[in-house]
Design an enzyme around this catalytic site. Structure first.
Site, mmCIF file in Angstrom:
data_model
loop_
_atom_site.group_PDB
_atom_site.id
_atom_site.type_symbol
_atom_site.label_atom_id
_atom_site.label_comp_id
_atom_site.label_asym_id
_atom_site.label_seq_id
_atom_site.Cartn_x
_atom_site.Cartn_y
_atom_site.Cartn_z
ATOM 1 N N TYR A 182 0.848 -1.199 0.000
ATOM 2 C CA TYR A 182 0.000 0.000 0.000
ATOM 3 C C TYR A 182 0.879 1.243 0.000
ATOM 4 C CZ TYR A 182 0.268 -0.333 5.224
ATOM 5 O OH TYR A 182 0.671 -0.443 6.525
ATOM 6 N N CYS A 183 0.367 2.314 -0.586
ATOM 7 C CA CYS A 183 1.092 3.567 -0.767
ATOM 8 C C CYS A 183 2.490 3.314 -1.353
ATOM 9 C CB CYS A 183 1.197 4.330 0.554
ATOM 10 S SG CYS A 183 1.597 6.098 0.333
ATOM 11 N N PRO A 184 2.543 2.651 -2.523
ATOM 12 C CA PRO A 184 3.849 2.318 -3.088
ATOM 13 C C PRO A 184 4.592 3.563 -3.573
ATOM 14 C CG PRO A 184 2.112 1.834 -4.664
ATOM 15 C CD PRO A 184 1.436 2.235 -3.380
#
Length: 277
Positions: free
Chosen positions: A144-146
């Site tokens: 997540y939130c790469p």
């Protein structure tokens, strides 16, 4: 690294006192410190902070076609949801996640974005000397939130870095998943996107979350690290980086006035973004 070796540091420890507050207060605090450090009204500062179960949504997350259907399940699971006005996508905060903000001034020379990221990477590597040569920075697909500065060990992400710039101040922020299950946190965000998209095609490409690519430092290092342990490491590291005694003080009355100004601004913006959604 060189911009971390400074005569004096200020350390603001909110790892305990901020747990039950809204994460919006932390955004306001970093804006306040950006202003104060950027304008050289205080020395470079490191702040540590922890919030209980909160999903921090990015602006793009708020635009998911079925966001209103996706949020109730998060709320039922005990998580608050807020929207931040900076870049990036959804992240999970809880008592096992330690956030660290490093705030520097650009008055004596500009700090470009890669330099800000590299400073935090160096800081984290120094915090964990037992794993420093294993900590890598590159995008972990499926997390997540790469981003380019995802921090990982053996291909499993335990941290992400972001930046905020204001009034010649630069706040470089990292969330460190210290305790608990990284995969379980990722499952929350996977469900957010699955319920928020419902198979619809969108102009913006949301990440396909693979929970197994995320882990906590306790899992990765095979030791029972706690947020408190890491917070002590931060303080000891700052002592090693500074030539003078660390300034360990909360906000002064004058600084608190500035904080209330930024808090009102952050809350107003969050309400406007929620209304837009």
């Amino acid at each position: 690294m060189s911009n971390l070796l400074l005569p004096k540091w200020r350390f603001i420890d909110e790892s305990m006192i901020a747990i039950n507050r809204s994460a919006l207060e932390s955004f306001a605090m970093d804006d306040t410190l950006c202003h104060l450090v950027g304008q050289k009204l205080t020395v470079p500062t490191v702040r540590t902070w922890v919030h209980d179960e909160t999903i921090v949504l990015g602006i793009q997350d708020q635009r998911l076609p079925h966001i209103d259907d996706a949020l109730p399940s998060l709320h039922e699971a005990g998580y608050k949801t807020i929207v931040r006005n900076s870049g990036g996508l959804a992240v999970v905060l809880d008592e096992g996640v330690l956030n660290i903000s490093i705030i520097l001034s650009e008055q004596d020379g500009s700090i470009d974005i890669p330099e800000g990221y590299e400073s935090m990477l160096s800081f984290v590597q120094m915090l964990f000397p037992e794993a420093a040569d294993q900590i890598e920075a590159y995008e972990i697909v499926g997390s997540y939130c790469p981003g380019t500065y995802d921090l990982s060990i053996g291909g499993r992400k335990f941290a992400g870095i972001s930046q905020r710039r204001l009034r010649q101040g630069v706040a470089v922020q990292v969330y460190l998943c210290v305790e608990g299950s990284g995969a379980k946190r990722a499952e929350l965000i996977r469900d957010l996107y699955e319920n928020g998209l419902r198979g619809e095609q969108t102009k913006f490409t949301y990440p396909k979350i693979q929970p197994e690519v995320m882990a906590s430092l306790s899992e990765l290092l095979g030791q029972q690290l706690t947020v408190s342990d890491v917070n002590i490491r931060v303080q000891l590291l700052l002592q090693a980086l500074s030539t003078e005694e660390i300034q360990m003080t909360g906000l002064t009355p004058e600084e608190m006035e500035l904080y209330l100004f930024y808090l009102n601004r952050v809350v107003d913006r969050n309400q406007k973004m929620l209304a837009k959604g």
